[in-house]
Write an enzyme that holds these catalytic residues in place. Structure first.
Site, PDB file in Angstrom:
ATOM      1  N   ARG A  35       1.072  -1.167  -0.131  1.00  0.00           N
ATOM      2  CA  ARG A  35       0.218  -0.171  -0.013  1.00  0.00           C
ATOM      3  C   ARG A  35       0.802   1.264   0.051  1.00  0.00           C
ATOM      4  O   ARG A  35       0.476   2.284   0.806  1.00  0.00           O
ATOM      5  CB  ARG A  35      -0.930   0.041   1.172  1.00  0.00           C
ATOM      6  CG  ARG A  35      -1.844  -1.221   1.384  1.00  0.00           C
ATOM      7  CD  ARG A  35      -2.730  -1.667   0.536  1.00  0.00           C
ATOM      8  NE  ARG A  35      -4.140  -0.576   0.387  1.00  0.00           N
ATOM      9  CZ  ARG A  35      -5.150  -0.968   0.869  1.00  0.00           C
ATOM     10  NH1 ARG A  35      -5.391  -2.144   1.493  1.00  0.00           N
ATOM     11  NH2 ARG A  35      -5.920  -0.034   0.815  1.00  0.00           N
ATOM     12  N   ARG A  39      -3.045   6.781   1.130  1.00  0.00           N
ATOM     13  CA  ARG A  39      -3.691   7.641   1.838  1.00  0.00           C
ATOM     14  C   ARG A  39      -2.810   8.572   2.892  1.00  0.00           C
ATOM     15  O   ARG A  39      -2.946   9.598   3.385  1.00  0.00           O
ATOM     16  CB  ARG A  39      -4.944   7.365   2.618  1.00  0.00           C
ATOM     17  CG  ARG A  39      -6.048   7.141   1.909  1.00  0.00           C
ATOM     18  CD  ARG A  39      -7.052   6.231   2.709  1.00  0.00           C
ATOM     19  NE  ARG A  39      -6.788   4.838   2.934  1.00  0.00           N
ATOM     20  CZ  ARG A  39      -7.525   4.102   3.633  1.00  0.00           C
ATOM     21  NH1 ARG A  39      -8.575   4.434   3.934  1.00  0.00           N
ATOM     22  NH2 ARG A  39      -7.006   2.697   3.923  1.00  0.00           N
ATOM     23  N   ARG A  48      -6.763  12.869  -4.744  1.00  0.00           N
ATOM     24  CA  ARG A  48      -7.892  12.451  -4.376  1.00  0.00           C
ATOM     25  C   ARG A  48      -8.937  13.725  -4.138  1.00  0.00           C
ATOM     26  O   ARG A  48     -10.309  13.272  -4.042  1.00  0.00           O
ATOM     27  CB  ARG A  48      -7.838  11.687  -2.925  1.00  0.00           C
ATOM     28  CG  ARG A  48      -7.621  10.322  -3.248  1.00  0.00           C
ATOM     29  CD  ARG A  48      -8.808   9.479  -3.630  1.00  0.00           C
ATOM     30  NE  ARG A  48      -9.927   9.150  -2.496  1.00  0.00           N
ATOM     31  CZ  ARG A  48     -11.159   9.420  -2.339  1.00  0.00           C
ATOM     32  NH1 ARG A  48     -11.547  10.400  -3.201  1.00  0.00           N
ATOM     33  NH2 ARG A  48     -11.727   8.892  -1.325  1.00  0.00           N
ATOM     34  N   ASP A  84      -7.139  -1.866  -7.041  1.00  0.00           N
ATOM     35  CA  ASP A  84      -7.779  -2.546  -5.978  1.00  0.00           C
ATOM     36  C   ASP A  84      -7.797  -3.873  -6.308  1.00  0.00           C
ATOM     37  O   ASP A  84      -8.390  -4.126  -7.266  1.00  0.00           O
ATOM     38  CB  ASP A  84      -9.017  -1.723  -5.195  1.00  0.00           C
ATOM     39  CG  ASP A  84      -9.188  -1.953  -3.939  1.00  0.00           C
ATOM     40  OD1 ASP A  84      -8.550  -1.639  -2.973  1.00  0.00           O
ATOM     41  OD2 ASP A  84      -9.819  -3.107  -3.629  1.00  0.00           O
ATOM     42  N   TYR A 161     -15.418 -10.774   0.561  1.00  0.00           N
ATOM     43  CA  TYR A 161     -15.971  -9.487  -0.060  1.00  0.00           C
ATOM     44  C   TYR A 161     -17.394  -9.853  -0.809  1.00  0.00           C
ATOM     45  O   TYR A 161     -18.454  -9.178  -0.562  1.00  0.00           O
ATOM     46  CB  TYR A 161     -14.954  -8.574  -0.748  1.00  0.00           C
ATOM     47  CG  TYR A 161     -13.944  -7.995   0.265  1.00  0.00           C
ATOM     48  CD1 TYR A 161     -14.397  -7.017   0.818  1.00  0.00           C
ATOM     49  CD2 TYR A 161     -12.684  -8.381   0.015  1.00  0.00           C
ATOM     50  CE1 TYR A 161     -13.259  -6.152   1.806  1.00  0.00           C
ATOM     51  CE2 TYR A 161     -11.726  -7.949   0.880  1.00  0.00           C
ATOM     52  CZ  TYR A 161     -11.990  -6.690   1.844  1.00  0.00           C
ATOM     53  OH  TYR A 161     -11.171  -6.202   2.681  1.00  0.00           O
TER      54      TYR A 161
END
Ligand code: 1CP
Length: 361
Positions: A35, A39, A48, A84, A161
Site C-alpha cells: 500500500r 492515503r 484524491r 484495488d 468481500y
C-alpha cells in the site's frame, strides 16, 4: 524528496527486486512497501481531492501518477500498480462502490448456489482494460527505473468481500457458506480462481514484471479450512498462470501473501509461488526454516513500528534484517499495508535504514 537509489538510473536499471525474487545474490535486500501509494501521502490526498478513488483506478494517467509518487519520494526498489483487489467484482456482476469513511461496498453479495450460478466470468481485456492500460502507461513512465508489480486478491479473500458485501471483523456469512454449503463455496472459489488467473495473466501480458496475490483475510481459517478453501484455490491460480502463454513469454515471479500465515507455513510452501509474503506475527528466521529453501521471503516489519521515533524504528528494521539472515531471497517490506496515519518521514527513515544497515553487515 530524498533517498533516490543510486542504482535507479536509465543506464543501469534497478533489478534488485527481481533478482531477490529469484533468490539470486544481491548486494542489499530490495525494499518496497505494501500500500505504498495511498492515503498517508499528501500528494495522493491532493489527487484524491480532485478525483474519486475508482476514477483514479479507471484513469490510466492518474493511476500512473499516484503509482510513481512513493518512488519519487522514497526511491523504493519496486513500483506497485495503483488499483484495488476488488476491481473484478464489478464485471462479475456483484457491483462495487467505495463509500467515503465506510470503505468498499458490494451491493449484490452472493450467499447461495443460485447467486454463484449467476456470476459472470469476465474477459479482463474488455471489462478491465483500464488496468492493462495503466500497466502499459506506468511501464512507459518508469522507463526501466524499477520493476512494476501487478496484483490481485487471492480467491478466498475475494470471496469474503463477495459474500459479506464489504469488509468484516467476524465473517459470519462467509463461514456460514463454507461450513453450511461447501459445494456452493467450492463453486464460488472456482469461479473466483479462474477470473483471477485470467486477470493476472492479462496483467503479465500488459507488462507487469511480478505479481502479488493478496490473501489478506485467510488467517481467519483453521488449518484444515485454510488448505481446503484458501490454499487449494491460490494454487489453482498459480498453476494456471504458470502454464499460460503470457507467463512463458514473461515469467514474472509470483508472490503469495497471507496475512496471519504462521499456522500454515509448511502448506504455503507448496502453493507454487516464487516468493512468500510474511506478516509480522512470526520471525523471519523461523518462517524461512519452516518454508524451506525453495522460496524467497518478503516482509515483515510491523506497520505500527512506523509510529516509533527514528532510533527505535532503526532498531526494529535492523532486527528484521538480522532475522532474515544473509541467505539470498529476502525482500524487505512491512508485514501488512502501511497505515493511513503514518508519517511519511518515518517511511524515509525505514528505507534509509534498510540501505545503511545492509551496507554495514
Ligand atoms: O479513499 C481512498 O483513497 C481509498 C482507499 C484505498 C486505496 C488507496 C482503497 C480502498 N484501496 C486503495 C488502493 C489499494 N488497494 C492498493 C494500491 C496502493 C499501493 O500502491 O500500494 C492495493 C495494493 C490495494 C489492495 C487491497 N484492497 C487489499 C489487499 C491489501 C491489504 O491491505 O490486505 C484489500 C483487502 C483491499 C480492499 C480495500 N480497498 C480499500 C479499502 C479501505 C479496503 C479494505 C476494506 C476492509 O476493511 O476490508
Amino acid at each position: 524528496m530524498t533517498a533516490q537509489s543510486s542504482e535507479a538510473s536509465f543506464d543501469s536499471p534497478n533489478d534488485l527486486f527481481l533478482r531477490a525474487c529469484r533468490r539470486e545474490p544481491v548486494p542489499r535486500p530490495p525494499v518496497w512497501m505494501m500500500r505504498q501509494a495511498g492515503r498517508y501521502l499528501p500528494e495522493y490526498q491532493a489527487v484524491r481531492s480532485r478525483a474519486a478513488f475508482l476514477d483514479i483506478c479507471k484513469t490510466p494517467e492518474l493511476a500512473c501518477e499516484v503509482t510513481l509518487q512513493p518512488l519519487d519520494r522514497f526511491g523504493f526498489d519496486a513500483a506497485i500498480l495503483f488499483s484495488d483487489i476488488l476491481i473484478p467484482l464489478q464485471p462479475m456482476g456483484l457491483g462495487l462502490e467505495f463509500v467515503e469513511s465506510v470503505g468498499p461496498q458490494i451491493p449484490n453479495p452472493v450467499r447461495d448456489r443460485a447467486g454463484v450460478r449467476r456470476l459472470a466470468a469476465p474477459d479482463p481485456e474488455s471489462s478491465m482494460g483500464f488496468v492493462m492500460d495503466a500497466i502499459r502507461e506506468i511501464r512507459r513512465a518508469l522507463a526501466g527505473r524499477v520493476p512494476l508489480i501487478g496484483f490481485g486478491g487471492a480467491p478466498f479473500t475475494m470471496a469474503t468481500y463477495a459474500v459479506e458485501g464489504g469488509g468484516s471483523k467476524t465473517y459470519p456469512h462467509t463461514k456460514g457458506l463454507l461450513f453450511g454449503d461447501p459445494e456452493a463455496a467450492h463453486a464460488l472459489l472456482t469461479t473466483l480462481a479462474d477470473t483471477t488467473a485470467a486477470y493476472l495473466e492479462a496483467q503479465i501480458r500488459a507488462g507487469a514484471q511480478a505479481i502479488q496475490m493478496f490473501d489478506s483475510w485467510a488467517g481467519i481459517l483453521a488449518p484444515r479450512d485454510f488448505r481446503e478453501f484458501a490454499l487449494a484455490y491460490a494454487r489453482r491460480v498459480i498453476e494456471s498462470i504458470k502454464s499460460s502463454s503470457a507467463y512463458r513469454d514473461n515469467p514474472a515471479p509470483l508472490i503469495y501473501f497471507v496475512n496471519g500465515c504462521a499456522p500454515y507455513l509448511e502448506d504455503i510452501a507448496t502453493a507454487g509461488a516464487d516468493v512468500v509474503g510474511v506478516d509480522w506475527r512470526i520471525d523471519l528466521d523461523e518462517a524461512r526454516r519452516r518454508l524451506g529453501d525453495g522460496v524467497a521471503v518478503q516482509g515483515n516489519l510491523d506497520p505500527t513500528c512506523l509510529f516509533l521515533e527514528p532510533e527505535p524504528l532503526r532498531e526494529r528494521v535492523a532486527e528484521v534484517l538480522d532475522k532474515a539472515g544473509s541467505a539470498p531471497g529476502h525482500i524487505f517490506n512491512l508485514g501488512h499495508g502501511v497505515l493511513p496515519m503514518t508519517n511519511p518521514e518515518r517511511v524515509d527513515v525505514m528505507v534509509r535504514a534498510v540501505r545503511e544497515q545492509s551496507a554495514r553487515s
